[in-house]
Enzyme design. Structure first.
Site, PDB file in Angstrom:
ATOM      1  N   LYS A   8       0.855  -1.209   0.000  1.00 13.43           N
ATOM      2  CA  LYS A   8       0.000   0.000   0.000  1.00 13.43           C
ATOM      3  C   LYS A   8       0.879   1.242   0.000  1.00 13.43           C
ATOM      4  CE  LYS A   8      -1.952   2.742   3.042  1.00 13.43           C
ATOM      5  NZ  LYS A   8      -1.946   3.990   2.263  1.00 13.43           N
ATOM      6  N   GLY A  10       6.978   4.971   7.938  1.00  9.71           N
ATOM      7  CA  GLY A  10       6.104   6.127   8.134  1.00  9.71           C
ATOM      8  C   GLY A  10       6.420   6.796   9.456  1.00  9.71           C
ATOM      9  N   SER A  11       5.433   7.466   9.996  1.00  7.59           N
ATOM     10  CA  SER A  11       5.670   8.243  11.219  1.00  7.59           C
ATOM     11  C   SER A  11       5.742   7.334  12.449  1.00  7.59           C
ATOM     12  CB  SER A  11       4.540   9.255  11.398  1.00  7.59           C
ATOM     13  OG  SER A  11       3.312   8.556  11.510  1.00  7.59           O
ATOM     14  N   THR A  12       6.415   7.828  13.468  1.00 10.93           N
ATOM     15  CA  THR A  12       6.509   7.079  14.727  1.00 10.93           C
ATOM     16  C   THR A  12       5.118   6.907  15.334  1.00 10.93           C
ATOM     17  OG1 THR A  12       8.767   7.787  15.101  1.00 10.93           O
ATOM     18  CG2 THR A  12       7.510   7.174  17.060  1.00 10.93           C
ATOM     19  N   GLU A  13       4.281   7.924  15.185  1.00  7.61           N
ATOM     20  CA  GLU A  13       2.923   7.854  15.748  1.00  7.61           C
ATOM     21  C   GLU A  13       2.144   6.664  15.159  1.00  7.61           C
ATOM     22  OE1 GLU A  13       0.871  11.412  14.723  1.00  7.61           O
ATOM     23  OE2 GLU A  13      -1.029  10.706  15.567  1.00  7.61           O
ATOM     24  N   GLY A  72       3.500   4.138  13.561  1.00  8.21           N
ATOM     25  CA  GLY A  72       4.277   2.933  13.873  1.00  8.21           C
ATOM     26  C   GLY A  72       3.858   2.326  15.217  1.00  8.21           C
ATOM     27  N   GLU A 101      10.171   1.419  10.139  1.00  9.74           N
ATOM     28  CA  GLU A 101      11.140   2.463   9.769  1.00  9.74           C
ATOM     29  C   GLU A 101      10.434   3.787  10.015  1.00  9.74           C
ATOM     30  OE1 GLU A 101      14.216   2.158   8.788  1.00  9.74           O
ATOM     31  OE2 GLU A 101      14.288  -0.010   8.553  1.00  9.74           O
ATOM     32  N   CYS A 107      13.431  11.215   6.130  1.00 11.75           N
ATOM     33  CA  CYS A 107      13.407  10.776   7.531  1.00 11.75           C
ATOM     34  C   CYS A 107      14.737  11.014   8.228  1.00 11.75           C
ATOM     35  CB  CYS A 107      13.046   9.309   7.602  1.00 11.75           C
ATOM     36  SG  CYS A 107      14.103   8.277   6.565  1.00 11.75           S
ATOM     37  N   GLU A 127       9.919  16.029  15.139  1.00 13.60           N
ATOM     38  CA  GLU A 127      10.148  15.918  13.692  1.00 13.60           C
ATOM     39  C   GLU A 127       9.225  16.908  12.971  1.00 13.60           C
ATOM     40  OE1 GLU A 127       8.814  12.409  11.460  1.00 13.60           O
ATOM     41  OE2 GLU A 127      10.831  12.309  10.610  1.00 13.60           O
TER      42      GLU A 127
HETATM   43  P1  NAD Z   1       2.348   8.355   7.962  1.00 11.83           P
HETATM   44  O1  NAD Z   1       2.747   7.547   9.152  1.00 11.83           O
HETATM   45  O2  NAD Z   1       1.266   9.351   8.134  1.00 11.83           O
HETATM   46  O3  NAD Z   1       1.875   7.402   6.778  1.00 11.83           O
HETATM   47  C1  NAD Z   1       2.720   6.405   6.266  1.00 11.83           C
HETATM   48  C2  NAD Z   1       1.872   5.340   5.579  1.00 11.83           C
HETATM   49  O4  NAD Z   1       1.058   4.712   6.568  1.00 11.83           O
HETATM   50  C3  NAD Z   1       0.914   5.882   4.519  1.00 11.83           C
HETATM   51  O5  NAD Z   1       0.822   4.950   3.456  1.00 11.83           O
HETATM   52  C4  NAD Z   1      -0.407   5.968   5.266  1.00 11.83           C
HETATM   53  O6  NAD Z   1      -1.521   5.871   4.405  1.00 11.83           O
HETATM   54  C5  NAD Z   1      -0.315   4.763   6.186  1.00 11.83           C
HETATM   55  N1  NAD Z   1      -1.102   4.851   7.421  1.00 11.83           N
HETATM   56  C6  NAD Z   1      -1.533   5.970   8.061  1.00 11.83           C
HETATM   57  N2  NAD Z   1      -2.254   5.623   9.149  1.00 11.83           N
HETATM   58  C7  NAD Z   1      -2.258   4.273   9.193  1.00 11.83           C
HETATM   59  C8  NAD Z   1      -2.815   3.321  10.092  1.00 11.83           C
HETATM   60  N3  NAD Z   1      -3.540   3.713  11.162  1.00 11.83           N
HETATM   61  N4  NAD Z   1      -2.625   2.008   9.855  1.00 11.83           N
HETATM   62  C9  NAD Z   1      -1.885   1.609   8.792  1.00 11.83           C
HETATM   63  N5  NAD Z   1      -1.335   2.464   7.892  1.00 11.83           N
HETATM   64  C10 NAD Z   1      -1.523   3.778   8.104  1.00 11.83           C
HETATM   65  O7  NAD Z   1       3.678   9.022   7.413  1.00 11.83           O
HETATM   66  P2  NAD Z   1       3.843  10.033   6.197  1.00 11.83           P
HETATM   67  O8  NAD Z   1       3.387  11.372   6.624  1.00 11.83           O
HETATM   68  O9  NAD Z   1       3.293   9.421   4.969  1.00 11.83           O
HETATM   69  O10 NAD Z   1       5.445  10.007   6.010  1.00 11.83           O
HETATM   70  C11 NAD Z   1       6.314  10.781   6.762  1.00 11.83           C
HETATM   71  C12 NAD Z   1       6.896   9.980   7.911  1.00 11.83           C
HETATM   72  O11 NAD Z   1       7.564   8.814   7.427  1.00 11.83           O
HETATM   73  C13 NAD Z   1       7.940  10.770   8.669  1.00 11.83           C
HETATM   74  O12 NAD Z   1       7.748  10.570  10.042  1.00 11.83           O
HETATM   75  C14 NAD Z   1       9.253  10.146   8.213  1.00 11.83           C
HETATM   76  O13 NAD Z   1      10.308  10.287   9.122  1.00 11.83           O
HETATM   77  C15 NAD Z   1       8.849   8.729   8.041  1.00 11.83           C
HETATM   78  N6  NAD Z   1       9.789   8.025   7.149  1.00 11.83           N
HETATM   79  C16 NAD Z   1      10.665   7.126   7.687  1.00 11.83           C
HETATM   80  C17 NAD Z   1      11.596   6.483   6.871  1.00 11.83           C
HETATM   81  C18 NAD Z   1      12.589   5.510   7.437  1.00 11.83           C
HETATM   82  O14 NAD Z   1      13.173   4.746   6.644  1.00 11.83           O
HETATM   83  N7  NAD Z   1      12.825   5.485   8.731  1.00 11.83           N
HETATM   84  C19 NAD Z   1      11.604   6.753   5.509  1.00 11.83           C
HETATM   85  C20 NAD Z   1      10.696   7.664   4.994  1.00 11.83           C
HETATM   86  C21 NAD Z   1       9.786   8.296   5.831  1.00 11.83           C
END
Ligand code: NAD
Length: 514
Positions: A187, A241-244, A246, A263, A297, A398
């Site tokens: 996804k 994605g975000s720590t929140e 995660g 990640e 990130c 962040e």
């Molecule tokens: P996000 O956490 O809002 O979303 C990431 C993905 O998760 C999206 O596809 C979103 O649709 C999905 N998602 C959102 N809520 C969900 C839920 N409740 N259950 C399952 N999936 C859900 O993050 P973002 O705003 O898209 O990306 C930015 C974040 O990603 C930043 O915090 C950045 O640091 C992090 N990031 C980390 C890495 C790494 O390798 N550590 C790489 C790139 C980005």
């Protein structure tokens, strides 16, 4: 396939399930917008729970009954090399798509993101050639046996990626999972899904993968993503994605004890040591910070500066930042593009206001660039704050935008302590002409990647991931591949005689019939 009659001019993309493109169950769609212009760019199918069920069932069947998990590793390696060649053959189109969809300047997508993604896929192919058998030493306790570890694919992997660095994120997910024989329900983010969709179309047209091995369901995170990760027939979750989010995913995975790799976010320091070569380090710190408009990130968002050279560093950083051209990502002269969305710009502007309120000194930027060409896009000027307190929210949270915090220090021990004083631990860079001293500092930083006189250079042979709340597990390199395998220890007994198996006598009495 018609997804929505109202946007006839927009390209429409379906879900990819069991080797076929299809509309979503309820025929719902969502619009993808171009960050530089705010204009609609494409429409995508918005999956539902029923679509996730179908995609998981397809991946399950391809894993449980299909040839993919049993395809010899060297054949899978060859397929991945061929996918890398597809990327190379379509690189200009993919670069332009990534620029329009993600707002990333074309110079970056053309010379970095797409070629890097291709290179990474070749490396995953190369790593896939490694045998899934790992021999162990012969063991003679309690008697002679031959032992080895067999690396099994996990099964069905739910893979979720964010909008930033979307093409490379797609490669980091698909590459190692396919290399090791897993099947996938993928996804992408709804904000920038198009380069991933294009890649999946190229793979589909090539006929390289058996049907059901790779599936994609687009749609919102809380609806599609959350249901996917909680699905009882999914074996492993790989989330970026975000720590929140995660944290939520880890909780959802807990009842089924699912394997999870996360990640997550970062607040990485760039540490200037007193002897740093500023001719290099100033540009290096800016590259670490403003590349992809700070939406990476591992961006170096906190710069720790020795008091002795603080004024010179401020002057030189500001002077170079003034030269950065913000603008249309499709213009090869553009250095910094827009943020991904108006919502993200609001978040970043909120942090700029917070920085002022917390008493940090705004040195440059802080606003939106003026001019008609910026009016519809989500642009923010590259911004630097000086005299930032490392404990302030500006330095701790962040921001995910072009905002650099300069933090003074007096001795290197203090710099290391501040570098580590964060809930994150994704990356760092150390800038010095004394490599031995820089290595000593790097070893004391609690982060997954530390660059010496470099930031952002990702090495697909090396593990990438975070300490602390930046994540769990690693991507890339051998460590990243192993995250997609479950080891089985196979013990081959070499004791030919029953009498030799003395340890069985700990249970079994002498055989009275003999
Ligand atoms: P996000 O956490 O809002 O979303 C990431 C993905 O998760 C999206 O596809 C979103 O649709 C999905 N998602 C959102 N809520 C969900 C839920 N409740 N259950 C399952 N999936 C859900 O993050 P973002 O705003 O898209 O990306 C930015 C974040 O990603 C930043 O915090 C950045 O640091 C992090 N990031 C980390 C890495 C790494 O390798 N550590 C790489 C790139 C980005």
């Amino acid at each position: 396939m018609t997804l929505d009659a109202t946007d006839v001019d927009l390209e429409a993309h379906g879900l990819f399930i069991n080797g076929a493109w299809c509309a979503a169950d309820a025929a719902r769609t969502f619009t993808v917008y171009e960050p530089a212009t705010g204009q609609p760019l494409a429409r995508c199918a918005h999956g539902s729970r029923a679509d996730v069920d179908r995609a998981v069932a397809a991946a399950r069947a391809a894993f449980d009954d299909g040839p993919w998990p049993h395809t010899p590793h060297y054949e899978r390696a060859q397929i991945l090399h061929e996918i890398a060649q597809l990327i190379e053959a379509n690189a200009p189109e993919l670069a332009e798509l990534e620029s329009r969809d993600g707002g990333v300047p074309l110079r970056a997508t053309t010379f970095n993101d797409i070629p890097l993604g291709m290179h990474m896929m070749h490396v995953f192919a190369e790593l896939a050639r490694r045998s899934p058998y790992e021999p162990m030493p012969w063991n003679d306790f309690p008697t002679l046996s031959w032992n080895f570890v067999w690396r099994n694919p996990y099964g069905v992997c739910a893979q979720i990626i964010p909008w930033n660095y979307a093409f490379c994120m797609t490669i980091w997910k698909l590459g190692p999972a396919l290399a090791t024989g897993n099947t996938i329900v993928f996804k992408p983010s709804s904000l920038a899904p198009l380069s991933a969709i294009r890649l999946i179309k190229l793979i589909d047209e090539s006929g390289l993968l058996p049907k059901g091995v790779l599936n994609m369901v687009t749609g919102s995170g809380p609806e599609v993503g959350e249901y996917l990760v909680g699905h009882p027939r999914v074996d492993k979750i790989a989330f970026t994605g975000s720590t929140e989010v995660g944290r939520k995913i880890m909780a959802i995975a807990a009842p089924h004890i699912k394997k999870v790799t996360l990640e997550l976010g970062g607040k990485s320091p760039s540490i200037l040591l007193p002897d740093a070569d500023l001719d290099k380090a100033i540009d290096g710190v800016l590259f670490g910070m403003f590349y992809h408009a700070g939406q990476l990130c591992e961006a170096g968002t906190r710069c720790l500066v020795p008091s002795a050279i603080y004024d010179e560093v401020v002057e030189r950083l500001v002077q170079r930042t003034r030269q950065l051209r913000v603008g249309d990502p499709l213009d090869l002269a553009t250095d910094v593009g827009p943020l991904i969305s108006h919502k993200q710009r609001e978040t970043v502007e909120g942090y700029i206001a917070l920085g002022r309120a917390e008493g940090a000194r705004l040195l440059i930027g802080g606003g939106r660039p003026l001019g008609a060409s910026y009016a519809q896009g989500s642009f923010v000027e590259p911004t630097i704050f000086g005299e930032v307190n490392n404990r302030s929210r500006l330095a701790q949270e962040e921001i995910f935008g072009p905002v650099l915090a300069l933090i003074r220090y007096d001795d290197v021990g203090e710099a290391i302590a501040m570098a580590n004083d964060t809930m994150y631990g994704l990356a760092a860079s150390v800038w010095s002409q004394d490599i031995q001293q820089a290595i000593d500092v790097a070893r004391r930083i609690r982060a997954g990647t530390v660059g010496i006189n470099e930031h952002h250079v990702l090495n697909p042979y090396a593990p990438f991931g975070g300490f602390k709340e930046s994540g769990i597990g690693r991507e890339m390199g051998v460590a990243g591949m192993l995250e997609y395998t479950e080891p089985t220890h196979i013990h081959v007994d070499f004791q030919q005689q029953r009498d030799g198996k003395l340890w069985w006598d700990a249970l079994l009495p002498p055989n009275e019939e003999e």
